[in-house]
Design an enzyme around this catalytic site. Structure first.
Site, PDB file in Angstrom:
ATOM      1  NE  ARG A 221      -4.027   2.088   2.084  1.00 13.72           N
ATOM      2  CZ  ARG A 221      -4.006   3.396   2.337  1.00 13.72           C
ATOM      3  NH1 ARG A 221      -2.915   3.960   2.833  1.00 13.72           N
ATOM      4  NH2 ARG A 221      -5.063   4.148   2.094  1.00 13.72           N
ATOM      5  CB  CYS A 222       3.983   2.141   1.805  1.00 13.05           C
ATOM      6  SG  CYS A 222       3.508   2.071   3.540  1.00 13.05           S
ATOM      7  CG  MET A 223       6.222   0.163  -2.061  1.00 10.27           C
ATOM      8  SD  MET A 223       7.245  -1.175  -2.703  1.00 10.27           S
ATOM      9  CE  MET A 223       6.063  -2.526  -2.787  1.00 10.27           C
TER      10      MET A 223
END
Length: 414
Positions: free
Chosen positions: A401-403
């Protein structure tokens, strides 16, 4: 449907923004790790292979992948915008020595390929990158002190976490003012995309970099078209959430009428809301058990003044997390703890982003393969689990999700 359209965390993902890790990772050293917010130095060739596999997994599931570096490259093909970008980049990098300002500006203007120029600003600029003959024309104390390996502009190794420098909400975005100097510099790329790119320059901004308070995209979750959850965290301040709420409510075209502010522990392990809590299906969420004893939830709704909307209604919601979610979703919910609730495994896998799942369609999630305990729990719960390798990518303390920053999702029928 516009170029930005995100009204949930789970609607079928149609278009996503990524950044492929580049030479900025080569410019990490043990001495700069803490300042640049890394815990270890990834091995770039493997990190790129892992990231390419991540992008391919998304494409194989019908997602259009666009890259931040390509969008910015499109923008700075205009010579006037390019010069403005270079000068703002130097100012934000803290290049204020008269000699270096001139040398760096000429050096960057000499890079004719727009993408090469963008990537160079991302990887960092050392004294030794500048032409030696031009450096030696006039010797100064700065020249004698700064060896060729000293960075005039720091690298930006966190850029592959595209979730954070802005956040898609409905048809608009929050262009964030990030917590650290290191990461706030990353926002220049999104700023230029949303200011000048023909596909995105008309996008509504619900927050911008000029505000005084910090906020980051990993703290914002689109629950549905009317509700967003925002973490009060190490990286996002309550003042920023208040301002964001006012901006939502002032915009008559914005459908957001409720913000749920989740106060989570302020620590690197829990740096954003999405490191401890994500949605993976219509009424299913993953969470890290470690937040349960400390979690506070506040509801923010529109104030009483019908002309200015300057007042906000804020109240604490005193109930267990599942009951709070059921109250707002008007449906029973399922909470799945990281690692099934095993304390040791949960702490280990949460550190490796076991709760940082990227939902690409209802019940279909992308996760790191290393979090095998959590992944098996998700499979047993009937979810489709797409596992990617994150041995090197995970060293930056961020998961799938962060990426990724969703740009377009299909709407969900509730």
């Amino acid at each position: 449907m516009g170029n930005i359209h995100v009204t949930s965390e789970i609607g079928k993902l149609k278009k996503v923004l990524l950044h492929r890790p580049g030479n900025e990772l080569l410019n990490l050293t043990p001495d700069t790790l803490e300042r640049l917010l890394f815990d270890d130095i990834p091995y770039l060739p493997d990190a790129q292979k892992e990231h390419d596999a991540f992008a391919n997994a998304l494409r194989e599931n019908g997602v259009e992948v666009v890259y931040l570096e390509d969008l910015v490259s499109d923008v700075i093909k205009d010579e006037e915008i390019k010069l403005k970008f270079i000068r703002q980049f130097m100012q934000e990098a803290g290049i204020n020595t008269i000699k270096y300002k001139s040398l760096v500006e000429n050096y960057l203007l000499g890079i004719k390929d727009p993408k090469e120029l963008v990537l160079k600003t991302m990887e960092g600029i050392k004294v030794g990158d500048l032409p030696k003959k031009k450096r030696d024309v006039e010797k100064t104390l700065v020249d004698l002190v700064n060896t060729p390996d000293v960075f005039i502009a720091d690298p930006m190794p966190n850029l592959y976490f595209t979730r954070d420098n802005f956040a898609s909400v409905g048809e608009g975005i929050d262009l964030n003012r990030m917590y650290s100097v290191t990461r706030n510099r990353e926002c220049i790329y999104s700023e230029y995309v949303f200011k000048y790119h023909p596909d995105y320059k008309k996008t509504t901004l619900y927050y911008n970099r000029k505000y005084d308070w910090h906020t980051e995209g990993g703290d914002l979750l689109n629950i549905n078209e009317h509700i967003v959850a925002i973490g009060i965290s190490q990286r996002t301040q309550p003042e920023a959430i208040d301002q964001l709420a006012k901006n939502f409510f002032k915009d008559q075209s914005c459908k957001i009428d409720t913000i749920l502010a989740f106060s989570i522990p302020s620590s690197r392990a829990f740096m954003h809301l999405d490191t401890v809590f994500t949605q993976i299906d219509k009424y299913t969420f993953t969470y890290h058990p470690g937040i349960m004893g400390t979690l506070q939830v506040f509801e923010i709704t529109e104030g009483y003044d019908p002309t200015t909307f300057e007042d906000l209604n804020v109240k604490e919601i005193n109930a267990p997390l599942d009951k709070i979610l059921e109250m707002y979703l008007k449906h029973p919910v399922k909470l799945i703890p990281c690692a099934g609730g095993d304390k040791v495994a949960a702490e280990r896998e949460q550190w490796n982003d076991g709760s940082n799942t990227l939902c690409i369609a209802p019940g279909t999630v992308v996760v790191y393969d290393r979090n095998n305990v959590t992944n098996e729990v998700l499979k047993k719960e009937g979810l489709k689990v797409i596992e990617i390798r994150g041995a090197e990518l995970g060293r930056g303390r961020g998961g799938p999700r962060c990426m990724s920053m969703p740009l377009v999702r299909e709407d969900v029928k509730w």
